[in-house]
Structures are given as structure tokens and as C-alpha cells.
Scaffold this active site. Structure first.
Site, PDB file in Angstrom:
ATOM      1  N   GLY A 135      -0.690  27.574  -8.020  1.00 55.01           N
ATOM      2  CA  GLY A 135      -1.571  28.346  -8.896  1.00 55.01           C
ATOM      3  C   GLY A 135      -2.725  27.473  -9.336  1.00 55.01           C
ATOM      4  N   SER A 136      -2.410  26.376 -10.039  1.00 57.89           N
ATOM      5  CA  SER A 136      -3.476  25.457 -10.481  1.00 57.89           C
ATOM      6  C   SER A 136      -4.183  24.837  -9.284  1.00 57.89           C
ATOM      7  CB  SER A 136      -2.881  24.318 -11.319  1.00 57.89           C
ATOM      8  OG  SER A 136      -2.138  24.805 -12.386  1.00 57.89           O
ATOM      9  N   TRP A 160       1.471  36.913  -8.331  1.00 55.31           N
ATOM     10  CA  TRP A 160       0.857  37.113  -9.649  1.00 55.31           C
ATOM     11  C   TRP A 160      -0.432  37.922  -9.601  1.00 55.31           C
ATOM     12  CZ3 TRP A 160       4.074  36.295 -13.354  1.00 55.31           C
ATOM     13  CH2 TRP A 160       4.914  35.179 -13.375  1.00 55.31           C
ATOM     14  N   GLU A 251     -14.736  31.701 -13.548  1.00 54.49           N
ATOM     15  CA  GLU A 251     -15.534  31.167 -14.662  1.00 54.49           C
ATOM     16  C   GLU A 251     -15.920  32.274 -15.648  1.00 54.49           C
ATOM     17  OE1 GLU A 251     -18.309  28.015 -13.527  1.00 54.49           O
ATOM     18  OE2 GLU A 251     -19.770  29.097 -14.751  1.00 54.49           O
ATOM     19  N   ILE A 348       4.648  34.607 -41.682  1.00 55.49           N
ATOM     20  CA  ILE A 348       4.345  35.354 -42.913  1.00 55.49           C
ATOM     21  C   ILE A 348       5.174  36.638 -42.992  1.00 55.49           C
ATOM     22  CG2 ILE A 348       2.479  36.753 -43.979  1.00 55.49           C
ATOM     23  CD1 ILE A 348       0.582  34.377 -43.351  1.00 55.49           C
ATOM     24  N   HIS A 349       5.529  37.189 -41.846  1.00 56.81           N
ATOM     25  CA  HIS A 349       6.347  38.411 -41.838  1.00 56.81           C
ATOM     26  C   HIS A 349       7.823  38.136 -42.134  1.00 56.81           C
ATOM     27  CE1 HIS A 349       2.884  40.378 -39.985  1.00 56.81           C
ATOM     28  NE2 HIS A 349       3.502  41.530 -40.118  1.00 56.81           N
ATOM     29  N   GLY A 351      11.657  37.634 -41.852  1.00 53.02           N
ATOM     30  CA  GLY A 351      12.625  38.188 -40.897  1.00 53.02           C
ATOM     31  C   GLY A 351      12.092  39.411 -40.173  1.00 53.02           C
ATOM     32  N   GLU A 374      -5.946  32.440 -15.745  1.00 56.72           N
ATOM     33  CA  GLU A 374      -7.298  31.923 -15.415  1.00 56.72           C
ATOM     34  C   GLU A 374      -7.364  30.407 -15.576  1.00 56.72           C
ATOM     35  OE1 GLU A 374      -9.378  34.249 -14.351  1.00 56.72           O
ATOM     36  OE2 GLU A 374      -8.495  36.038 -15.260  1.00 56.72           O
TER      37      GLU A 374
HETATM   38  C1  LIG Z   1       0.922  37.398 -16.260  1.00 57.68           C
HETATM   39  C2  LIG Z   1       0.139  36.621 -15.240  1.00 57.68           C
HETATM   40  C3  LIG Z   1      -0.897  37.228 -14.556  1.00 57.68           C
HETATM   41  C4  LIG Z   1      -1.591  36.522 -13.564  1.00 57.68           C
HETATM   42  N1  LIG Z   1      -2.588  37.159 -12.861  1.00 57.68           N
HETATM   43  C5  LIG Z   1      -3.165  36.521 -11.800  1.00 57.68           C
HETATM   44  C6  LIG Z   1      -4.103  37.212 -10.956  1.00 57.68           C
HETATM   45  O1  LIG Z   1      -4.469  38.365 -11.215  1.00 57.68           O
HETATM   46  N2  LIG Z   1      -4.555  36.577  -9.847  1.00 57.68           N
HETATM   47  C7  LIG Z   1      -4.197  35.300  -9.532  1.00 57.68           C
HETATM   48  O2  LIG Z   1      -4.659  34.776  -8.512  1.00 57.68           O
HETATM   49  N3  LIG Z   1      -3.325  34.605 -10.329  1.00 57.68           N
HETATM   50  C8  LIG Z   1      -2.804  35.188 -11.446  1.00 57.68           C
HETATM   51  N4  LIG Z   1      -1.901  34.506 -12.247  1.00 57.68           N
HETATM   52  C9  LIG Z   1      -1.493  33.150 -11.858  1.00 57.68           C
HETATM   53  C10 LIG Z   1      -2.050  32.087 -12.790  1.00 57.68           C
HETATM   54  O3  LIG Z   1      -3.427  31.913 -12.563  1.00 57.68           O
HETATM   55  C11 LIG Z   1      -1.227  30.825 -12.526  1.00 57.68           C
HETATM   56  O4  LIG Z   1       0.088  31.045 -13.003  1.00 57.68           O
HETATM   57  C12 LIG Z   1      -1.831  29.629 -13.211  1.00 57.68           C
HETATM   58  O5  LIG Z   1      -3.041  29.265 -12.604  1.00 57.68           O
HETATM   59  C13 LIG Z   1      -0.863  28.414 -13.176  1.00 57.68           C
HETATM   60  O6  LIG Z   1      -0.399  28.200 -11.896  1.00 57.68           O
HETATM   61  P1  LIG Z   1       1.173  28.001 -11.637  1.00 57.68           P
HETATM   62  O7  LIG Z   1       1.877  29.103 -12.316  1.00 57.68           O
HETATM   63  O8  LIG Z   1       1.367  27.833 -10.178  1.00 57.68           O
HETATM   64  O9  LIG Z   1       1.550  26.670 -12.394  1.00 57.68           O
HETATM   65  P2  LIG Z   1       1.427  25.193 -11.771  1.00 57.68           P
HETATM   66  O10 LIG Z   1       0.112  25.011 -11.136  1.00 57.68           O
HETATM   67  O11 LIG Z   1       2.640  24.924 -10.948  1.00 57.68           O
HETATM   68  O12 LIG Z   1       1.494  24.318 -13.101  1.00 57.68           O
HETATM   69  C14 LIG Z   1       2.728  24.013 -13.779  1.00 57.68           C
HETATM   70  C15 LIG Z   1       2.401  23.107 -14.957  1.00 57.68           C
HETATM   71  O13 LIG Z   1       1.836  21.880 -14.491  1.00 57.68           O
HETATM   72  C16 LIG Z   1       0.577  21.675 -15.114  1.00 57.68           C
HETATM   73  N5  LIG Z   1      -0.331  21.043 -14.141  1.00 57.68           N
HETATM   74  C17 LIG Z   1      -0.566  21.421 -12.868  1.00 57.68           C
HETATM   75  N6  LIG Z   1      -1.460  20.614 -12.286  1.00 57.68           N
HETATM   76  C18 LIG Z   1      -1.826  19.723 -13.229  1.00 57.68           C
HETATM   77  C19 LIG Z   1      -2.737  18.608 -13.248  1.00 57.68           C
HETATM   78  N7  LIG Z   1      -3.484  18.283 -12.178  1.00 57.68           N
HETATM   79  N8  LIG Z   1      -2.847  17.891 -14.387  1.00 57.68           N
HETATM   80  C20 LIG Z   1      -2.114  18.207 -15.478  1.00 57.68           C
HETATM   81  N9  LIG Z   1      -1.247  19.245 -15.529  1.00 57.68           N
HETATM   82  C21 LIG Z   1      -1.105  19.981 -14.417  1.00 57.68           C
HETATM   83  C22 LIG Z   1       0.091  23.052 -15.515  1.00 57.68           C
HETATM   84  O14 LIG Z   1      -0.860  22.986 -16.576  1.00 57.68           O
HETATM   85  C23 LIG Z   1       1.400  23.694 -15.936  1.00 57.68           C
HETATM   86  O15 LIG Z   1       1.706  23.314 -17.250  1.00 57.68           O
HETATM   87  C24 LIG Z   1      -1.246  35.174 -13.272  1.00 57.68           C
HETATM   88  C25 LIG Z   1      -0.214  34.559 -13.997  1.00 57.68           C
HETATM   89  C26 LIG Z   1       0.474  35.256 -14.970  1.00 57.68           C
HETATM   90  C27 LIG Z   1       1.604  34.579 -15.703  1.00 57.68           C
END
Ligand SMILES: Cc1cc2nc3c(=O)[nH]c(=O)nc-3n(C[C@H](O)[C@H](O)[C@H](O)COP(=O)(O)OP(=O)(O)OC[C@H]3O[C@@H](n4cnc5c(N)ncnc54)[C@H](O)[C@@H]3O)c2cc1C
Length: 397
Positions: A135-136, A160, A251, A348-349, A351, A374
Site C-alpha cells: 500500500g505505502s 482496498w 495529492e 466526556i461522554h 460510559g 491516502e
Molecule cells: C478503508 C480503506 C479504504 C481504502 N481505499 C483505498 C482505495 O480506494 N484505493 C487504494 O488504492 N487504496 C485504498 N486503501 C489502501 C490504503 O491506501 C493503504 O492501506 C495505505 O496506503 C497503507 O498501506 P498498507 O495497508 O499496505 O500498509 P503498509 O504499507 O504495509 O504499512 C504498514 C505500516 O508500516 C508503516 N510504514 C510503511 N512503510 C514505511 C516507511 N517507509 N517508513 C515508515 N513507516 C512505514 C506504515 O505507516 C504502517 O504503519 C484503503 C485502505 C483502507 C483501510
């Protein structure tokens, strides 16, 4: 007129639009949001109302049938909607990102084909970068598209997708050249039928992901098994630009996630300040205990700071300037503050905050999404840090 989260310098058109949306939120969203959320039910009637107000085409240029409004107007509308129910803003957010990407990067034919129908809401957009294993780290995506005559064959699994089932257009990032890193990625405009199951040959939406909050709006996987897409569906017409197009979309999306945080935090504050004046302990309203009053003061300061930061990030983009630093800061700050304000409102709420009868319970489950969607808070800090080192590069060595 409320005191917090005001925006100076708005036009009459913007003020009128926001008043209309606020009224819609108070009358059509807030009374039903929690029941719909608990049932995980899609808010069809609310979506119809948003369509009638033209919200699906808010930022689409007038020449394509939209309202041609600014990112600032859009962010303020998102803030209002999220004050009512965050999921509702999620329904228009991916649509907005896809429309933005087509408007900025699409060929004239793609703009003419999609934007008018997106403005009226008959085409609804989702965007898809994330995969089960990444994801990231977007650059690690594995979904592949291989050229075959004048079309491409796509294989892989995406994860996702917000609005993955209800959308009939998915802007999908895939790898077209495995050797070329970022430049080997391409965005395809994938048309599909709404719904679950095999919605097109070789394209399956398996089912809804069961989430902690952010319910009502569908979030899905998307599986490609030899799905064929014409080369004309490449966003902008040329392969290799997908990563940059997606980053541009994300962005503007970040400003809107920040705006969501502002809306949810504002609602949490409203609930808390009202409850604190109704609940009595030790012979007086809890609002008259200094600890609770201080808590309210801290919450209000966070609501205000997040709002002003978000407005600044949106305005900067509207002037045509690069805003990744400001969007990253706004998203980071609004997400963190939202989580803190919601937790304070929950405290504040007492229980009752733990009871499903009180709205704060829903907000408590919604707020964490803003720390992830995002780009996580850590990723925002990476963006902010890198940009600061560019801006403040030490040239003394
Ligand atoms: C409800 C929901 C809706 C979503 N909708 C969309 C959508 O419409 N389209 C889409 O494409 N995606 C969507 N996403 C995906 C979302 O963008 C990703 O979950 C997000 O980018 C994080 O990626 P990951 O879950 O793979 O976590 P990971 O990338 O595996 O990260 C896990 C942890 O490691 C940390 N981490 C990772 N790399 C680093 C680094 N280099 N330095 C420091 N910390 C790091 C992260 O901050 C996190 O805490 C959605 C997610 C959710 C939960």
C-alpha cells in the site's frame, strides 16, 4: 452560525453552496447516519440527494457539465458531509480523484467520454493502487498488463478499493514494463458493471471487506484474470505515466482526507460540548469542572487549527502552486487531531460513549481510517520531511 471552522474570503456562491450542503447534512444525513452505519447499509437516498445537488460534478469544468468549482469549495463540502457521516464523503472522494485525473491527464476523447457522465453521476469512479502485499510502497505493485495487438491483458490482484462494487469505472495502476521502475507503470481506465462476482470477463469483485468503521460505503478487492482492455483506455494515451498521474490524484485526495478529519472532529466537538452542559456530577454541569472545560478548549483549538491548515493547502493548489508539503501537513495534522478530539469527546461522554446509542461510538470507529487512507501518517511525515530538506537545503558545505 457556528463559531469554529469558519473560512474567510469565500464568495457568495461558495457560501450559498455550503449553506445548502449544511442544511442537507442536518436534515438528511445526521438523523439516519448512525442507523445506516450500524446496518452497514449503502445510503442510496443520500447519494441521490448529492447527485441532485451536483456534488458528483463539483470540480468538473462547466464545459463538461460540472459546476467548475475550486478545490477549496470541494474540501469545504467534504468537511460538511463528514460532519454528517464520513462514509458519505468517501462515496464522492474516489469519484472526485478519478475525475481530477481524467481532467488533468486524459486525452480529449477520454475527457469527452467520461467527464459529462461523471458530472451527472451516471459514471461513478473508484481508484486502485493498493494490492494485498503493498500500500505505502506503490512502486512494489505486481499487477501486470501485457500488450496484445491493440489491447492489453491484465492479471493480478488489487486491494482496498473504496466504491469497488458501486463504481462502473476504475482507474487502475498496473505494471506495463517490469524493468522500468516508476516509469513502467500505467493507469488504465477500466470500465465495468457495478456489483459483485465476475462483473466483466476476467474481472471479479469478490465481496465487501468487513471493516471496523467507514461502513455503508463498499470497500473491495478486484481480481484480474486475463482481463482485456483496449490501448485507448490508457489514461493520457501513453503507457509509463501512471505513477505520476496517481500521485497527482492522491495529492488532491489528501486535502480531502484532511477535510474529512476536520468534519469528523467538528462533529465530535459539537457532541461533547452539548453533552458536557447536560450531564451533572458533584452538583454541577460537567462543563463547569475545569478538567472538562480544558478538554473542550484543547479540542476546539485542534478543530480550528486543522481547518485552517486544510483551507491553506486547498487554496495553494487552487493557485496552481505545488502543494504536496501543505497537503501532507494538513492530512497528517487533521488525521491526528481528529483521532484525539474524537477520543476526548468519547471521554466526556463517560460510559455512554461506549453505548451504540450515542453517535460518538460511530465516530470513534471512523477516525482511525484517517490515519491510514491516502497514505499513512508515517508516509505523510516522509513527504513533509523530504520537502523540508529541499526547501531548507544547507548549502554551507
Ligand atoms: C478503508 C480503506 C479504504 C481504502 N481505499 C483505498 C482505495 O480506494 N484505493 C487504494 O488504492 N487504496 C485504498 N486503501 C489502501 C490504503 O491506501 C493503504 O492501506 C495505505 O496506503 C497503507 O498501506 P498498507 O495497508 O499496505 O500498509 P503498509 O504499507 O504495509 O504499512 C504498514 C505500516 O508500516 C508503516 N510504514 C510503511 N512503510 C514505511 C516507511 N517507509 N517508513 C515508515 N513507516 C512505514 C506504515 O505507516 C504502517 O504503519 C484503503 C485502505 C483502507 C483501510
Amino acid at each position: 452560525m457556528r463559531r469554529l471552522a469558519q473560512t474567510d474570503g469565500l464568495t457568495d456562491v461558495q457560501l450559498e453552496m455550503l449553506a445548502t450542503v449544511r442544511d442537507f447534512v442536518d436534515k438528511e444525513i445526521l438523523p439516519v447516519a448512525t442507523a445506516l452505519e450500524h446496518a452497514d447499509a449503502y445510503p442510496s437516498q443520500i447519494v441521490e440527494g448529492m447527485r441532485e445537488m451536483g456534488l458528483f460534478g463539483l470540480m468538473i469544468p462547466e464545459e463538461y457539465g460540472g459546476l467548475g468549482e475550486s478545490l477549496l469549495t470541494y474540501a469545504l463540502v467534504v468537511e460538511e458531509l463528514s460532519r454528517g457521516w464520513m462514509s458519505v464523503s468517501g462515496i464522492i472522494n474516489t469519484h472526485f480523484i478519478v475525475a481530477w485525473m481524467i481532467r488533468q491527464h486524459g486525452t480529449p476523447r477520454q475527457k469527452a467520454r467520461y467527464l459529462p457522465r461523471m458530472a451527472e453521476g451516471s459514471i461513478r469512479g473508484a481508484f486502485s493502487m493498493s494490492e494485498p502485499d503493498c500500500g505505502s510502497d506503490v512502486s512494489a505493485i505486481k499487477t501486470r498488463a501485457v500488450a496484445d495487438g491493440d489491447s492489453y491483458v491484465i492479471d493480478g490482484q488489487k486491494m482496498w478499493l473504496t466504491n469497488g462494487a458501486t463504481a462502473n469505472l476504475v482507474a487502475t495502476l498496473v505494471r506495463t514494463d517490469p524493468e522500468a521502475g516508476h516509469r513502467g507503470m500505467t493507469t488504465f481506465l477500466v470500465d465495468k458493471e457495478p456489483g459483485f462476482g465476475e462483473v466483466e470477463p476476467g474481472l471479479t469483485v469478490p465481496g465487501k471487506i468487513d471493516k471496523m468503521g467507514y461502513k455503508g460505503v463498499d470497500t473491495t478487492e478486484l481480481i484480474f484474470t486475463g482481463h482485456r482492455v483496449g490501448a485507448a483506455q490508457i489514461l493520457g494515451g501513453e503507457p509509463g505515466r501512471g505513477f505520476y498521474q496517481m500521485m497527482d490524484g492522491v495529492e488532491v485526495g489528501r486535502v480531502n482526507v484532511a477535510a474529512r478529519g476536520c468534519g469528523v472532529a467538528l462533529r465530535a466537538f459539537e457532541l461533547a460540548v452539548s453533552y458536557a452542559q447536560r450531564r451533572e456530577t458533584f452538583g454541577k454541569r460537567i462543563a463547569d469542572h475545569q478538567a472538562v472545560q480544558f478538554r473542550l478548549a484543547e479540542m476546539a483549538a485542534k478543530v480550528e487549527a486543522a481547518h485552517q491548515m486544510t483551507v491553506m493547502a486547498a487554496r495553494r493548489k487552487d493557485t496552481g502552486e505545488r502543494n504536496d508539503l501543505e497537503a501532507g501537513m494538513a492530512k497528517y495534522l487533521a488525521g491526528e487531531y481528529c483521532k484525539e478530539v474524537v477520543e476526548d469527546a468519547f471521554r466526556i461522554h463517560g460510559g455512554y460513549g461506549y453505548s451504540k446509542q450515542y453517535e460518538i461510538e460511530r465516530l470513534y470507529r471512523e477516525a482511525p481510517m484517517l490515519l491510514i487512507g491516502e497514505g499513512t501518517a508515517d508516509i505523510q511525515k516522509m513527504i513533509i520531511g523530504r520537502r523540508l530538506l529541499e526547501e531548507y537545503a544547507d548549502r554551507s558545505a
